[in-house]
Motif scaffolding. Structure first.
Motif, short mmCIF file in Angstrom:
data_model
loop_
_atom_site.label_atom_id
_atom_site.label_comp_id
_atom_site.label_asym_id
_atom_site.label_seq_id
_atom_site.Cartn_x
_atom_site.Cartn_y
_atom_site.Cartn_z
N ASP A 51 3.21 -0.76 -7.46
CA ASP A 51 2.78 -1.84 -6.56
C ASP A 51 3.92 -2.83 -6.33
OD1 ASP A 51 0.29 -0.80 -6.25
OD2 ASP A 51 -0.75 -2.26 -7.52
N ASP A 52 4.88 -2.89 -7.25
CA ASP A 52 6.03 -3.77 -7.08
C ASP A 52 7.08 -3.16 -6.15
OD1 ASP A 52 4.98 -5.72 -8.73
OD2 ASP A 52 6.03 -5.01 -10.51
N ILE A 53 7.01 -1.86 -5.93
CA ILE A 53 8.00 -1.16 -5.11
C ILE A 53 7.49 -1.01 -3.67
CG2 ILE A 53 9.36 0.95 -4.88
CD1 ILE A 53 10.06 -0.68 -7.34
N ALA A 54 6.19 -0.77 -3.52
CA ALA A 54 5.60 -0.61 -2.19
C ALA A 54 5.46 -1.97 -1.50
CB ALA A 54 4.24 0.08 -2.31
N ASP A 55 5.09 -1.94 -0.22
CA ASP A 55 4.74 -3.17 0.48
C ASP A 55 3.71 -2.86 1.57
OD1 ASP A 55 6.04 -2.32 2.88
OD2 ASP A 55 7.93 -3.21 2.24
N HIS A 56 3.29 -3.87 2.29
CA HIS A 56 2.24 -3.68 3.29
C HIS A 56 2.65 -2.70 4.39
CE1 HIS A 56 0.30 -7.33 1.60
NE2 HIS A 56 -0.80 -6.82 2.13
N THR A 63 10.14 5.83 -1.35
CA THR A 63 10.92 6.71 -2.23
C THR A 63 12.38 6.28 -2.29
OG1 THR A 63 9.46 8.59 -1.81
CG2 THR A 63 11.66 9.07 -2.64
N GLY A 64 12.98 6.00 -1.13
CA GLY A 64 14.39 5.63 -1.12
C GLY A 64 14.67 4.39 -1.93
N ARG A 65 13.78 3.39 -1.82
CA ARG A 65 13.95 2.15 -2.56
C ARG A 65 13.85 2.40 -4.06
NH1 ARG A 65 11.31 -0.84 0.69
NH2 ARG A 65 9.21 -0.61 -0.16
N LEU A 66 12.90 3.21 -4.47
CA LEU A 66 12.75 3.50 -5.90
C LEU A 66 13.96 4.25 -6.43
CD1 LEU A 66 10.90 3.53 -8.44
CD2 LEU A 66 10.06 5.74 -7.65
N LEU A 67 14.44 5.22 -5.69
CA LEU A 67 15.58 5.99 -6.16
C LEU A 67 16.82 5.13 -6.28
CD1 LEU A 67 15.12 9.33 -4.18
CD2 LEU A 67 14.65 8.94 -6.59
N ARG A 88 0.64 -11.25 -1.82
CA ARG A 88 0.03 -12.41 -1.19
C ARG A 88 0.96 -13.05 -0.16
NH1 ARG A 88 -4.74 -14.02 -3.31
NH2 ARG A 88 -5.36 -13.16 -5.33
N SER A 89 2.21 -13.26 -0.56
CA SER A 89 3.18 -13.87 0.36
C SER A 89 3.81 -12.84 1.30
CB SER A 89 4.28 -14.59 -0.42
OG SER A 89 5.04 -13.68 -1.18
N ARG A 90 3.59 -11.55 1.00
CA ARG A 90 4.12 -10.46 1.83
C ARG A 90 5.64 -10.48 1.91
NH1 ARG A 90 0.46 -7.96 5.87
NH2 ARG A 90 -1.67 -8.46 5.24
N ARG A 91 6.28 -10.66 0.77
CA ARG A 91 7.74 -10.60 0.73
C ARG A 91 8.18 -10.18 -0.67
NH1 ARG A 91 8.44 -17.09 1.41
NH2 ARG A 91 7.78 -17.72 -0.69
N PHE A 92 9.40 -9.66 -0.71
CA PHE A 92 9.98 -9.24 -1.98
C PHE A 92 10.58 -10.45 -2.70
CE2 PHE A 92 9.92 -5.24 0.35
CZ PHE A 92 9.44 -4.37 -0.62
#
Length: 206
Positions: A51-56, A63-67, A88-92
């Motif tokens: 859930d910390d890697i995915a977004d809306h 996958t690319g971000r995780l790798l 909630r804030s929709r940002r990293f």
């Protein structure tokens, strides 16, 4: 849980010096709770929540971000840095360090996807039917998340239709009234030769 932790410690490292253990299953199947209990039995092993890697905008296209942020640095024996997403804030948020550890638990829908499986020492699947899982998830999140859940269910159906995880699980995890039951998974490469029941009642307790 300690028996499973002992089995995991005996596995060969799968990503540089790290044993990555995936905990996958449908949304609402109890992955987070199980992963936390497993991490505790592993002397506080880190838990990476997908859930910390995915977004809306990328519920499953992460996958690319995780790798690049996690798998590749750990594979080199380096500290990974990933930016957890705030739903909630929709940002990293700011980067968070993830040093190499003997075991790291990767928890979330898609933890057993084909791009990640080569780096896993073991894949566990929370064996709860999808409709029951989604019903639990909807009840947990309440009416304010109804629209999100409608979109999530569609996305999850599409993801698992294209990239199923359960056929590659070494162990199936079934929640019982007290504790969990572990069963050999479809993948023959990991797991006990016969069912193991772990619960709060004899003969085995977690």
């Amino acid at each position: 849980m300690h028996d499973l932790a002992s089995r995991i410690r005996r596995l060969a490292p799968s990503c540089g010096p790290v044993r990555l253990v995936g905990v996958d299953g449908h949304a609402g199947s109890g992955k987070s709770t199980f992963a936390a209990r497993l991490a505790s039995a592993l002397d506080g092993a880190p838990v990476l929540r997908l859930d910390d890697i995915a977004d809306h905008t990328e519920l499953f296209d992460w996958t690319g971000r995780l790798l690049s942020q996690v798998i590749e640095p750990l594979g080199r024996g380096e500290t990974a840095h990933y930016s957890p997403y705030d739903w909630r804030s929709r940002r990293f948020g700011p980067p968070r360090p993830l040093p190499p550890a003997p075991v790291i638990v990767v928890e979330g829908v898609g933890a057993g996807r084909r791009a990640l499986r080569p780096y896993l020492a073991l894949l566990l699947w929370m064996d709860l039917p999808r409709e029951e899982s989604w019903s639990r998830g909807r009840a947990r999140d309440g009416a304010e998340q109804r629209e999100f859940w409608d979109g999530w269910v569609r996305a999850e159906r599409e993801h698992f239709a294209d990239d199923p995880s359960r056929p590659f699980a070494g162990l199936l995890v079934r929640q019982r009234p007290k504790g969990y039951e572990l069963l050999p998974g479809p993948s023959p490469t990991a797991g006990p030769p016969s069912p193991l029941t772990h619960g709060d009642d004899p003969p085995a307790s977690w």
